[in-house]
Design an enzyme around this catalytic site. Structure first.
Site, mmCIF file in Angstrom:
data_model
loop_
_atom_site.group_PDB
_atom_site.id
_atom_site.type_symbol
_atom_site.label_atom_id
_atom_site.label_comp_id
_atom_site.label_asym_id
_atom_site.label_seq_id
_atom_site.Cartn_x
_atom_site.Cartn_y
_atom_site.Cartn_z
ATOM 1 N N ASP A 1 12.773 4.937 -3.250
ATOM 2 C CA ASP A 1 13.177 4.646 -1.759
ATOM 3 C C ASP A 1 14.411 3.707 -1.908
ATOM 4 O O ASP A 1 15.470 3.651 -0.628
ATOM 5 C CB ASP A 1 12.040 4.324 -0.794
ATOM 6 C CG ASP A 1 10.946 5.376 -0.858
ATOM 7 O OD1 ASP A 1 11.289 6.473 -0.595
ATOM 8 O OD2 ASP A 1 9.704 4.717 -0.759
ATOM 9 N N GLY A 2 14.495 2.761 -2.568
ATOM 10 C CA GLY A 2 15.436 1.811 -2.490
ATOM 11 C C GLY A 2 16.881 2.361 -2.942
ATOM 12 O O GLY A 2 17.985 2.095 -2.647
ATOM 13 N N ASN B 1 16.831 2.051 7.525
ATOM 14 C CA ASN B 1 15.386 1.498 7.848
ATOM 15 C C ASN B 1 15.564 0.582 9.382
ATOM 16 O O ASN B 1 14.994 0.768 10.004
ATOM 17 C CB ASN B 1 14.765 0.698 6.705
ATOM 18 C CG ASN B 1 14.113 1.717 5.998
ATOM 19 O OD1 ASN B 1 14.099 3.052 6.104
ATOM 20 N ND2 ASN B 1 13.663 1.217 4.588
ATOM 21 N N ASP C 1 8.887 -15.175 14.662
ATOM 22 C CA ASP C 1 9.515 -15.290 13.330
ATOM 23 C C ASP C 1 10.814 -14.325 13.295
ATOM 24 O O ASP C 1 11.690 -14.572 12.426
ATOM 25 C CB ASP C 1 8.495 -14.771 12.118
ATOM 26 C CG ASP C 1 7.598 -16.140 11.806
ATOM 27 O OD1 ASP C 1 7.608 -17.096 12.260
ATOM 28 O OD2 ASP C 1 6.612 -15.674 10.845
ATOM 29 N N THR D 1 7.985 3.507 8.831
ATOM 30 C CA THR D 1 6.978 3.411 7.837
ATOM 31 C C THR D 1 7.706 2.259 6.705
ATOM 32 O O THR D 1 6.836 2.250 5.752
ATOM 33 C CB THR D 1 6.873 4.711 6.925
ATOM 34 O OG1 THR D 1 8.096 5.195 6.467
ATOM 35 C CG2 THR D 1 6.167 5.867 8.028
ATOM 36 N N ALA D 2 8.409 1.320 7.187
ATOM 37 C CA ALA D 2 8.639 0.338 6.235
ATOM 38 C C ALA D 2 8.320 -1.151 6.862
ATOM 39 O O ALA D 2 7.062 -1.258 7.258
ATOM 40 C CB ALA D 2 10.249 0.316 6.091
ATOM 41 N N SER E 1 8.577 -2.461 9.711
ATOM 42 C CA SER E 1 8.156 -2.176 11.142
ATOM 43 C C SER E 1 6.612 -1.900 10.973
ATOM 44 O O SER E 1 5.867 -2.597 11.653
ATOM 45 C CB SER E 1 8.919 -1.091 11.982
ATOM 46 O OG SER E 1 8.484 -1.138 13.378
ATOM 47 N N LEU E 2 6.372 -1.081 10.280
ATOM 48 C CA LEU E 2 4.934 -0.636 9.847
ATOM 49 C C LEU E 2 4.068 -2.002 9.776
ATOM 50 O O LEU E 2 2.955 -2.288 10.250
ATOM 51 C CB LEU E 2 4.730 0.313 9.002
ATOM 52 C CG LEU E 2 3.359 0.595 8.623
ATOM 53 C CD1 LEU E 2 2.609 1.647 9.909
ATOM 54 C CD2 LEU E 2 3.318 1.792 7.247
#
Length: 360
Positions: A111-112, A200, A234, A245-246, A248-249
């Site tokens: 994914d990166g 993302n 924060d 799904t990153a 934020s999840l």
């Protein structure tokens, strides 16, 4: 019907108000002519992806493909002399026009690496087919062992694409804007130069300081703007459906299907019980400002890159990019995404309940 600053007049059929689905269905891409130039992206100095890179490059150059293989300058330096002679790269002055000379992108990694491809093309992006050699593989639907079959089918028949929306972010320093005015007009936001493009999320957080982030968020819909909220937390995540799904999840945000035209608004550890995540329509523009009375500065980053300090009075303007990242699907957008949720995230995975009595 208004969309940003444009309007359209229509006459309802049979005097009834109706609509169509706003989300995109599967998009099928077919080549008008066979692709000739392919950019192959791999993680530099990675032995696992290097061996796959050698095999993919050799196959792309064979008949009947006979394609020109382009690689990044850093990757080109690490290649052995035989591969350097049969691959191409670019000069720094040619980078901004790369999308015009590349027909397709082959991504070898996780994914990166896909995020890296998105960062390379801040504007228009060629279709990207991703083969998994990473750890999670949420956005890499093709197994590396199937690259010959997958590439042959894509080159000869085209493919179903998943158009992944991205978020543009522009940074306006205190007392200035794109036109040199003391206070920018809302209509100026469309013409701001892009500082970051995120597949993302754009994250505005407190950085290394221990104080909470103090942010003022305004929402603009093309005709007017209004205060959305003040943030004491924060940080804040402004994400895409792909980014749902990153980070934020992990921060408690919702999982959103990639075809939903939306922008995610997710707080990071808010200091209040009532601050819940929101899903906003994709046509809005969000302005996030560090107020002059803030005790500390803030920091902004796009997909974890280009980390920039925001001083008091600075603001970040975020909007959905007009240029998505076109993903090549293995089966369909819906099928690939649901399979990734189950396989990579173990979404709603549990043992089935036993019946009360013997099964019939």
């Amino acid at each position: 019907i208004r969309n940003e600053n444009k309007g359209e007049t229509f006459k309802p059929k049979e005097k009834t108000i109706r609509t169509i689905h706003q989300s995109t269905m599967d998009v099928k891409m077919i080549w008008r002519s066979p692709p000739r130039n392919v950019l192959v992206v791999k993680k530099p100095n990675d032995p696992e992806s290097y061996s796959l890179f050698v095999d993919v490059t050799a196959w792309l150059r064979e008949e009947p493909q006979c394609m020109n293989v382009i690689v990044e300058p850093l990757v080109h330096k690490e290649l052995v002399s035989e591969l350097k002679a049969v691959t191409h790269t670019w000069q720094e002055s040619q980078f901004d026009m790369l999308h015009k000379s590349v027909d397709m992108v082959v991504c070898l990694g996780g994914d990166g690496t896909v995020i890296w491809v998105s960062n390379m093309f801040k504007g228009p992006c060629p279709p990207c087919i991703a083969f998994a050699t990473g750890s999670l593989g949420f956005n890499t639907p093709f197994p590396a062992s199937t690259f010959r079959h997958a590439l042959r089918r894509f080159i000869s028949e085209g493919a179903v694409l998943s158009l992944r929306s991205r978020v543009n972010a522009a940074i306006i320093r205190c007392g200035e804007d794109a036109n040199g005015c003391d206070k920018p007009a809302e209509s100026d936001y469309a013409d701001l130069p892009t500082a970051m493009v995120a597949l993302n999320e754009i994250v505005i957080d407190k950085g290394p300081q221990h104080q909470l982030t103090n942010l003022v968020v305004r929402c603009h819909d093309g005709t007017s703007g209004s205060l959305l909220t003040r943030v004491m937390a924060d940080g804040l995540i402004i994400g895409t459906p792909t980014g749902s799904t990153a980070y934020s999840l992990a921060a408690g945000g919702p999982i959103v299907h990639p075809s939903v035209p939306a922008m995610l608004f997710t707080p990071i550890c808010p200091h209040t019980l009532s601050f819940r995540p929101m899903i906003l329509p994709d046509h809005v523009t969000l302005s996030v400002e560090v107020p002059m009375e803030s005790r500390a500065t803030a920091w902004a980053a796009g997909d974890g890159k280009h980390r920039t300090e925001l001083r008091r009075g600075d603001r970040v303007v975020c909007r959905v990019s007009p240029f998505p990242l076109p993903f090549v699907c293995e089966s369909s957008e819906r099928g690939d995404w649901l399979a990734a949720c189950t396989k990579s995230l173990s979404w709603n995975s549990r043992k089935e309940q036993k019946p009360h009595g013997p099964s019939l």
